[in-house]
Write a protein that holds these residues in place. Sequence first.
Motif, PDB file in Angstrom:
ATOM      1  N   THR A 180       0.799  -1.230   0.000  1.00  0.00           N
ATOM      2  CA  THR A 180       0.000   0.000   0.000  1.00  0.00           C
ATOM      3  C   THR A 180       0.829   1.277   0.000  1.00  0.00           C
ATOM      4  N   PHE A 181       2.103   1.196   0.341  1.00  0.00           N
ATOM      5  CA  PHE A 181       2.904   2.398   0.602  1.00  0.00           C
ATOM      6  C   PHE A 181       2.974   3.337  -0.606  1.00  0.00           C
ATOM      7  N   THR A 182       3.227   2.795  -1.792  1.00  0.00           N
ATOM      8  CA  THR A 182       3.301   3.648  -2.993  1.00  0.00           C
ATOM      9  C   THR A 182       1.983   4.360  -3.227  1.00  0.00           C
ATOM     10  N   HIS A 183       0.879   3.650  -3.009  1.00  0.00           N
ATOM     11  CA  HIS A 183      -0.441   4.267  -3.156  1.00  0.00           C
ATOM     12  C   HIS A 183      -0.662   5.341  -2.096  1.00  0.00           C
ATOM     13  N   SER A 184      -0.161   5.108  -0.905  1.00  0.00           N
ATOM     14  CA  SER A 184      -0.307   6.109   0.158  1.00  0.00           C
ATOM     15  C   SER A 184       0.353   7.421  -0.238  1.00  0.00           C
ATOM     16  N   LEU A 185       1.557   7.342  -0.793  1.00  0.00           N
ATOM     17  CA  LEU A 185       2.255   8.546  -1.252  1.00  0.00           C
ATOM     18  C   LEU A 185       1.510   9.218  -2.394  1.00  0.00           C
TER      19      LEU A 185
END
Length: 282
Positions: A180-185
């Motif tokens: 999820t991290f890339t989407h969070s950014l």
Amino acid sequence: MPAPLPLIPGMEGAGTVLAAGSDVQNLFPIGSKVGYMGIGIQSYAEYVLVDASKAVPIKDEQTPFEDICGAMMQGMTAHYLVNADGSYEIKQGDHVLIHAGAGGMGLLLTQIAKAKGAVVTTTVSSAAKAEKSKAAGANTVLRYATDEGASTDAWVEQARAATPKGQGFNVVYDSVGKSTFTHSLDLVAKTGSVVLFGAASGAPDPIAPLSLGPKSIKLTRPMLFHYVADEDTLRRRAYEALDWIKKGYVKFDYVKAPLKDAADLHAKLESRQTTGKLLLEL
């Protein structure tokens, strides 16, 4: 990190004081209730020796042991995550994205964010978890997995559409990590904050610090123990978390099991089959 065996796990718990050192007997009377939290406490046991600096004397003897446990690691984590003396101060009207919205922390953060006047979007992996997240007050609940268990990114644009003019979220709470991290950014607004406080799917891939510049993103990877570094702060956060419970701002979804079933409960937790606050009872 791997720990040497044999190992007694457990970093939090609640119980009754059976004995106390002479210097702290007034603070921890025999027979009174106590909560405790810290590294190396080894709480999966009938009897636990706790340093007084890691213990929280319970003033109201009517407080259930379940709520004392809830206020320890999860309650104090939520406290520093949503306040100015921690990761981010949630404000009235903020748009907040919470990953793993049906997990223990996700349900807790959702309730607190709503109590603070935020608009909350969550992500979950199943229809059953979506219902739990909705019941906790989430305005929008999105699925990042199909009914067959396959990952899907369809939720990303749906999440963006849930924000004013599609400009993103004021803060994203990410306890999932790698998936999820890339989407969070991508989904955080300009000058917004991404709070990475877990990595259930694995550690995120490295990023270049300069990649945060185009939106002036504030990225933090906080750890609870740095925000309860002294006993006064630990107890203050615990008492304020207990006050949230007492006033009805938050309600924990407790899942209880006997201590002998700890291995089974751990297996379910690792495979993301659980929701709510997990408790082992003696």
